[in-house]
Design an enzyme around this catalytic site. Structure first.
Site, PDB file in Angstrom:
ATOM      1  CG  HIS A 150      -0.142   0.117   2.533  1.00 45.16           C
ATOM      2  ND1 HIS A 150       0.565  -0.941   3.073  1.00 45.16           N
ATOM      3  CD2 HIS A 150       0.056   1.172   3.390  1.00 45.16           C
ATOM      4  CE1 HIS A 150       1.144  -0.563   4.192  1.00 45.16           C
ATOM      5  NE2 HIS A 150       0.858   0.717   4.408  1.00 45.16           N
ATOM      6  CG  ASP A 154       1.722   5.188   4.656  1.00 50.73           C
ATOM      7  OD1 ASP A 154       1.127   4.097   4.672  1.00 50.73           O
ATOM      8  OD2 ASP A 154       2.867   5.358   5.145  1.00 50.73           O
ATOM      9  CG  HIS A 189       5.153   1.068   2.777  1.00 52.84           C
ATOM     10  ND1 HIS A 189       4.606   2.207   2.201  1.00 52.84           N
ATOM     11  CD2 HIS A 189       4.595   0.987   4.003  1.00 52.84           C
ATOM     12  CE1 HIS A 189       3.771   2.778   3.040  1.00 52.84           C
ATOM     13  NE2 HIS A 189       3.736   2.048   4.137  1.00 52.84           N
ATOM     14  NE  ARG A 231       8.171  -4.379  10.862  1.00 52.41           N
ATOM     15  CZ  ARG A 231       9.205  -3.591  10.601  1.00 52.41           C
ATOM     16  NH1 ARG A 231      10.438  -4.039  10.815  1.00 52.41           N
ATOM     17  NH2 ARG A 231       9.023  -2.366  10.135  1.00 52.41           N
TER      18      ARG A 231
END
Length: 311
Positions: free
Chosen positions: A182, A184, A239, A249
């Site tokens: 996607h 942002d 990303h 993570r």
């Protein structure tokens, strides 16, 4: 393919030009000498880890519930069918907002750590955007940062936790998606993660480059709105995050957004002579609504391109 992440030392006088270069070429860069104390970062990371280690029953007490997107979520991303190996907290940057009637679940320590951290990354985001304006030769230094400083700024904050996936190799070889590809939609994103890998960016369609983690630095993404404001000169970076088989993570992202009624269009000061706008003017509310009703991987800006691009 060898990719050297632009690393920009904010204490250096040439940083404003390097930021512009990175935004034009990649829409992505790393900043050091950012001035945010490590103990403040570690405090929020510790509080977030404590929250995500709770039972699912207890974490779901922080679920906002429809129609608000805020609060705790698990695997489902948005309302259009996207999912990933992730659980998260999505918050506005105004923790006293009515959208946050679940905040009592967190406790004073967590709320304090959130407020302290969000204040610092907002400052960092504004500093970077003022350097951008200087590097672009714009006389009004706060042309971007004023949108984040506005009391009505529609900025949000996200804590993403990607648990280890022991059956990773059985699920999808090395590509189990934690958070799908996607861009942002906001102006700028300020990202920090722990030392677990997973973040990838795409420089050309279909080519993904893994970004080595660095828990002491911040990564900056150009958002769709900034791409429009620079008339495509800056690139909104695509990303995604892949899961890790062995280690969790944790990422903490500040999404700097303008007020809902703010009109988004190329800045006149960046338009040369007869240069035409690549985009129709729209409000942040209109674009946010469109993004909310789309899939992660959709090319959202296509709907807002001007006729000269569409033709």
């Amino acid at each position: 393919m060898v990719f050297y992440i632009p690393e920009i030392d904010l204490s250096k006088p040439e940083s404003k030009y390097l930021i512009v270069k990175a935004c034009e070429e990649f829409g992505f860069f790393k900043v050091i000498s950012h001035g945010i104390p490590m103990e403040l970062i570690s405090k929020l990371e510790s509080e977030a880890n404590d929250f995500f280690s709770l039972s699912l029953f207890d974490k779901q007490k922080a679920a906002g519930g429809l129609p608000t997107p805020f609060g705790y979520g698990n695997k489902n991303i948005g309302q259009c069918g996207d999912s990933g190996w992730v659980e998260y907290l999505l918050l506005t940057t105004k923790l006293d907002s009515d959208s946050h009637n679940f905040l009592s679940v967190f406790g004073e320590e967590f709320r304090g750590a959130l407020n302290d951290y969000m204040s610092q990354v907002k400052r960092l985001g504004c500093e970077i955007m003022e350097l951008m304006a200087e590097g672009l030769g714009i006389e009004q230094k706060n042309v971007f940062s004023k949108l984040l400083m506005d009391e009505q700024s529609d900025s949000v904050f996200r804590l993403n936790h990607y648990p280890p996936c022991p059956d990773h190799n059985e699920v999808d070889d090395d590509n189990l998606i934690g958070f799908g590809e996607h861009t942002d939609p906001q102006i700028i994103s300020v990202l920090r993660s722990n030392n677990t890998s997973g973040l990838q960016i795409s420089l050309t369609e279909g080519t993904w480059i893994s970004i080595p983690p660095d828990h002491t630095s911040f990564f900056i993404n150009v958002g769709d709105s900034l791409q429009v404001m620079t008339n495509g000169r800056f690139k909104s970076v695509k990303h995604r995050v892949l899961s890790n088989r062995l280690k969790p993570r944790l990422s903490m992202i500040y999404f700097g957004g303008p007020p809902l009624n703010e009109k988004i269009a190329p800045l006149p000061s960046l338009m040369d002579g007869e240069q035409k706008s690549l985009y129709k003017e729209f409000t942040w509310f209109e674009y946010k609504k469109s993004a909310f009703n789309s899939r992660l991987a959709d090319h959202r800006l296509v709907l807002f391109q001007s006729s000269i691009v569409a033709s």
